[in-house]
Design a protein around this motif. Structure first.
Motif, short mmCIF file in Angstrom:
data_model
loop_
_atom_site.label_atom_id
_atom_site.label_comp_id
_atom_site.label_asym_id
_atom_site.label_seq_id
_atom_site.Cartn_x
_atom_site.Cartn_y
_atom_site.Cartn_z
N SER A 53 -9.01 -21.94 25.19
CA SER A 53 -8.32 -20.67 25.80
C SER A 53 -7.57 -20.16 24.60
O SER A 53 -6.84 -20.93 24.08
CB SER A 53 -7.40 -20.89 27.06
OG SER A 53 -8.16 -21.10 28.23
N LEU A 54 -7.73 -18.81 24.46
CA LEU A 54 -6.97 -18.09 23.47
C LEU A 54 -5.57 -17.97 24.05
O LEU A 54 -5.30 -17.75 25.20
CB LEU A 54 -7.69 -16.90 23.08
CG LEU A 54 -8.93 -16.99 22.04
CD1 LEU A 54 -9.37 -15.34 22.12
CD2 LEU A 54 -8.28 -16.96 20.73
N TYR A 55 -4.52 -18.22 23.13
CA TYR A 55 -3.27 -18.09 23.64
C TYR A 55 -2.78 -16.68 23.43
O TYR A 55 -2.43 -16.31 22.37
CB TYR A 55 -2.16 -19.25 22.80
CG TYR A 55 -0.93 -19.18 23.50
CD1 TYR A 55 -0.42 -19.26 24.82
CD2 TYR A 55 0.07 -19.02 22.66
CE1 TYR A 55 0.84 -19.33 25.15
CE2 TYR A 55 1.54 -19.22 22.81
CZ TYR A 55 1.94 -19.25 24.47
OH TYR A 55 3.07 -19.19 24.77
N ASP A 56 -2.16 -15.89 24.65
CA ASP A 56 -1.90 -14.40 24.59
C ASP A 56 -0.97 -14.26 25.47
O ASP A 56 -0.85 -13.55 26.54
CB ASP A 56 -3.28 -13.92 24.97
CG ASP A 56 -3.23 -12.05 24.61
OD1 ASP A 56 -2.36 -11.81 23.98
OD2 ASP A 56 -3.64 -11.25 25.53
N PRO A 57 0.27 -15.01 25.19
CA PRO A 57 1.36 -14.69 25.92
C PRO A 57 1.93 -13.48 26.34
O PRO A 57 2.21 -13.05 27.47
CB PRO A 57 2.57 -15.58 25.20
CG PRO A 57 2.09 -15.59 24.04
CD PRO A 57 0.77 -15.47 23.97
N GLN A 58 1.74 -12.36 25.45
CA GLN A 58 2.08 -11.11 25.67
C GLN A 58 0.93 -10.01 26.05
O GLN A 58 1.16 -8.83 26.51
CB GLN A 58 2.68 -10.41 24.47
CG GLN A 58 4.09 -11.34 23.77
CD GLN A 58 4.60 -10.73 22.49
OE1 GLN A 58 3.85 -10.07 21.69
NE2 GLN A 58 5.96 -10.81 22.42
N GLY A 59 -0.20 -10.63 26.05
CA GLY A 59 -1.21 -9.90 26.82
C GLY A 59 -1.73 -8.76 25.83
O GLY A 59 -2.60 -7.98 26.34
#
Length: 204
Positions: free
Chosen positions: A145-151
């Motif tokens: 999974s790509l980590y995309d905390p801010q979307g």
């Protein structure tokens, strides 16, 4: 308008734009809409009663860049997966519907291992990576999974008017040419997921 005035307004406009995008993502978080949506502009796609939208071959759009660091700290670029059907699943460890669909995705990924299918998660709104990693361990998720905390990948990775993610969870499936072919804007089970993947595997 004076130059100094223009310079003051430009950052403000940028901040407003970011705020609008953040609000849109927040409003759509953890949605369970099963009615589907219709396309904007000249996008031609069909929405089934089950809330899964599809685009006919020849009318599909390319994604923008979707690349970055995975939860495990490795570099991943979705463009490198061309030649395979690619399943992009938007999820967060805090999201109840994401937990409900996770076993179905893990099973489908296992069943399709060795075939021309790649699964990639887009993990969002998890400020703490450890919570996301624990989610993957709990549900034995076998793909990165790509980590995309801010979307940012979710908001900017899909061109306007295409089948972009509209909530959390959402699932977008790309054909073997890397074009957007199908989307679900709700938690789905293995049968629904396979209905998005299997027709694309048969395409020549």
């Amino acid at each position: 308008m004076s130059l100094s005035r223009g310079l003051h307004r430009a950052p403000r406009r940028a901040l407003v734009a970011v705020g609008v995008l953040s609000a849109a993502l927040a409003l759509s978080a953890c949605g369970g809409d099963s009615n589907g949506t219709s396309g904007g502009g000249n996008t031609n796609f069909v929405t089934s009663k089950g809330g899964i939208s599809t685009v006919a071959k020849g009318e599909r759009a390319d994604i923008n860049e979707i690349a970055g660091e995975t939860l495990e700290g490795e570099r991943l670029d979705v463009a490198d997966l061309k030649g395979k059907v690619v399943v992009l699943n938007v999820w967060g460890s805090w999201c109840g519907p994401c937990r409900a669909e996770a076993p179905h995705f893990a099973k489908a990924a296992g069943d399709l291992k060795g075939q021309d299918v790649a699964f990639v998660g887009l993990n969002t709104r998890d400020a703490n990576k450890q919570q996301a990693l624990a989610f993957e361990a709990d549900y034995e998720v076998p793909y990165p999974s790509l980590y995309d905390p801010q979307g940012k990948l979710i908001l900017f990775g899909f061109p306007k008017g295409t089948l972009s993610p509209k909530g959390i969870p959402s699932t977008v499936v790309l054909d073997k040419e890397g074009k957007i072919a199908a989307r679900a804007v709700m938690a789905i089970d293995e049968t629904q997921l396979r209905s998005m993947i299997d027709p694309l595997l048969k395409e020549k």
